[in-house]
Design a protein around this motif. Structure first.
Motif, PDB file in Angstrom:
ATOM      1  N   SER A   1      68.396  49.324  45.467  1.00  0.00           N
ATOM      2  CA  SER A   1      69.194  49.933  46.526  1.00  0.00           C
ATOM      3  C   SER A   1      69.504  51.213  45.766  1.00  0.00           C
ATOM      4  O   SER A   1      69.619  52.230  46.556  1.00  0.00           O
ATOM      5  CB  SER A   1      70.771  49.298  46.648  1.00  0.00           C
ATOM      6  OG  SER A   1      71.387  49.430  45.048  1.00  0.00           O
ATOM      7  N   THR A   2      69.515  51.561  44.442  1.00  0.00           N
ATOM      8  CA  THR A   2      69.268  52.881  43.967  1.00  0.00           C
ATOM      9  C   THR A   2      68.225  53.637  44.363  1.00  0.00           C
ATOM     10  O   THR A   2      68.188  54.797  44.688  1.00  0.00           O
ATOM     11  CB  THR A   2      69.573  52.818  42.541  1.00  0.00           C
ATOM     12  OG1 THR A   2      70.582  52.086  41.919  1.00  0.00           O
ATOM     13  CG2 THR A   2      69.603  54.154  41.750  1.00  0.00           C
TER      14      THR A   2
ATOM     15  N   CYS B   1      68.590  54.878  47.963  1.00  0.00           N
ATOM     16  CA  CYS B   1      69.465  55.893  48.146  1.00  0.00           C
ATOM     17  C   CYS B   1      69.164  57.067  47.425  1.00  0.00           C
ATOM     18  O   CYS B   1      69.427  58.316  47.965  1.00  0.00           O
ATOM     19  CB  CYS B   1      70.744  55.378  47.364  1.00  0.00           C
ATOM     20  SG  CYS B   1      71.737  53.951  48.232  1.00  0.00           S
ATOM     21  N   GLN B   2      68.359  57.059  46.182  1.00  0.00           N
ATOM     22  CA  GLN B   2      67.826  58.154  45.580  1.00  0.00           C
ATOM     23  C   GLN B   2      66.484  58.759  46.766  1.00  0.00           C
ATOM     24  O   GLN B   2      66.572  59.949  46.319  1.00  0.00           O
ATOM     25  CB  GLN B   2      67.356  57.921  44.257  1.00  0.00           C
ATOM     26  CG  GLN B   2      68.587  57.447  43.108  1.00  0.00           C
ATOM     27  CD  GLN B   2      69.162  58.721  42.987  1.00  0.00           C
ATOM     28  OE1 GLN B   2      68.906  60.038  42.782  1.00  0.00           O
ATOM     29  NE2 GLN B   2      70.563  58.427  42.560  1.00  0.00           N
TER      30      GLN B   2
ATOM     31  N   THR C   1      67.564  57.660  51.654  1.00  0.00           N
ATOM     32  CA  THR C   1      67.936  56.640  52.755  1.00  0.00           C
ATOM     33  C   THR C   1      69.109  55.774  52.345  1.00  0.00           C
ATOM     34  O   THR C   1      69.459  55.362  51.270  1.00  0.00           O
ATOM     35  CB  THR C   1      66.765  55.640  52.946  1.00  0.00           C
ATOM     36  OG1 THR C   1      65.602  56.324  53.115  1.00  0.00           O
ATOM     37  CG2 THR C   1      67.081  54.737  54.117  1.00  0.00           C
ATOM     38  N   GLU C   2      70.090  55.979  53.411  1.00  0.00           N
ATOM     39  CA  GLU C   2      71.263  55.181  52.998  1.00  0.00           C
ATOM     40  C   GLU C   2      71.605  53.776  53.790  1.00  0.00           C
ATOM     41  O   GLU C   2      72.660  53.538  54.024  1.00  0.00           O
ATOM     42  CB  GLU C   2      72.434  56.108  53.528  1.00  0.00           C
ATOM     43  CG  GLU C   2      72.500  57.667  53.134  1.00  0.00           C
ATOM     44  CD  GLU C   2      73.042  57.384  51.381  1.00  0.00           C
ATOM     45  OE1 GLU C   2      73.483  56.403  51.104  1.00  0.00           O
ATOM     46  OE2 GLU C   2      72.731  58.362  50.607  1.00  0.00           O
ATOM     47  N   GLN C   3      70.477  53.202  54.249  1.00  0.00           N
ATOM     48  CA  GLN C   3      70.471  52.003  55.032  1.00  0.00           C
ATOM     49  C   GLN C   3      70.148  50.926  54.252  1.00  0.00           C
ATOM     50  O   GLN C   3      69.558  49.971  54.587  1.00  0.00           O
ATOM     51  CB  GLN C   3      69.598  52.226  56.334  1.00  0.00           C
ATOM     52  CG  GLN C   3      69.939  53.580  56.914  1.00  0.00           C
ATOM     53  CD  GLN C   3      71.439  53.013  57.864  1.00  0.00           C
ATOM     54  OE1 GLN C   3      71.682  51.959  58.091  1.00  0.00           O
ATOM     55  NE2 GLN C   3      72.245  54.261  57.826  1.00  0.00           N
ATOM     56  N   PHE C   4      70.269  50.853  52.899  1.00  0.00           N
ATOM     57  CA  PHE C   4      70.057  49.611  52.306  1.00  0.00           C
ATOM     58  C   PHE C   4      70.457  48.286  52.612  1.00  0.00           C
ATOM     59  O   PHE C   4      69.685  47.188  52.871  1.00  0.00           O
ATOM     60  CB  PHE C   4      70.392  49.643  50.918  1.00  0.00           C
ATOM     61  CG  PHE C   4      70.074  48.629  49.912  1.00  0.00           C
ATOM     62  CD1 PHE C   4      68.833  48.282  49.486  1.00  0.00           C
ATOM     63  CD2 PHE C   4      71.145  47.715  49.539  1.00  0.00           C
ATOM     64  CE1 PHE C   4      68.375  47.033  48.814  1.00  0.00           C
ATOM     65  CE2 PHE C   4      70.884  46.353  48.783  1.00  0.00           C
ATOM     66  CZ  PHE C   4      69.375  46.350  48.444  1.00  0.00           C
TER      67      PHE C   4
END
Length: 235
Positions: free
Chosen positions: A191-192, A195-196, A199-202
């Motif tokens: 997930s990191t 996000c890094q 992309t915020e759609q994990f």
């Protein structure tokens, strides 16, 4: 045919509860045989339907975190066939032990007809089906955790009160908990990486989209996640 997919996932769990609540004696293993036979037939029908689909994959609305293709359907078919054979053996075994217990004149002796074992077998297969059909890292980890716990319940139902089983049980839980801990850390690192990478759609990430999102993930975090996921699920 999505209703067949939902039935394949839900029938073992529903039947596990029904066996525990309403079945007594060897009737639990008859119920186990019937449930595993229905599951096997449904999987055969689903495989035939999947072969006709261009994409060869089925998912469903609120169950979008779970899906099934020919590979996972074949794996579950082998598992349901094994469960079917186990149910036949378990019925004959319980019959033989019950007769031996009656012949010994010891009605208090454990006779192998406790429905807990049949319920645990169905529950373990049901949670394993969710693991096989998981399409998201979070759903995969949660399904694996449920499968480990149901496996522990299955071990505990074999021979209650014997020291060998309890020793095997705590070692099983210790080993699987360590593996799931690594897998959970790998999921967090994945997930990191997402996000890094911007992309915020994990939460909605599915395995089939990895080839598209791989260029957007942070390479360092993704490599670390792969190591922990491999070690965790490999354990």
């Amino acid at each position: 045919m999505t209703w067949i997919f939902l039935l394949i996932l839900l029938i073992p769990l529903i039947c596990a509860g029904a066996v525990k609540l309403i079945c007594r004696g060897r009737g639990a293993f008859i119920f186990l045989f019937a449930a595993s036979a229905v599951e096997f037939i449904l999987l055969i029908l689903l495989c035939g339907f999947l072969r006709k689909l261009p994409e060869g994959f089925i998912t469903h609305g609120s169950f979008s975190f779970f899906g099934i293709d020919l590979f996972s359907a074949g794996f579950l078919m082998a598992g349901s066939l094994l469960l079917l054979l186990v149910s036949v053996y378990a019925f004959s075994w319980s019959s033989a032990v019950e007769l031996a217990s009656g012949a010994s004149g010891d009605p208090g002796k454990e006779d192998g007809t406790d429905p807990s074992m049949a319920a645990c077998l169905l529950l373990f297969f049901g949670t394993a089906a969710f693991v096989s059909c998981a399409q998201n890292p979070l759903s995969l980890w949660l399904s694996s955790e449920a499968a480990v716990l149901s496996g522990a319940w299955l071990l505990g139902s074999c021979r209650r009160g014997t020291g060998g089983i309890w020793e095997m049980l705590w070692k099983y839980l210790l080993l699987c908990s360590a593996g799931l801990g690594f897998a959970f850390l790998g999921t967090v690192l994945l997930s990191t990486a997402v996000c890094q990478g911007g992309t915020e759609q994990f939460r909605w990430l599915v395995f089939s989209s990895f080839d598209i999102l791989s260029s957007q993930m942070h390479a360092g975090w993704f490599k670390a996640a792969f190591i922990f996921l491999l070690a965790g699920y490999g354990t």
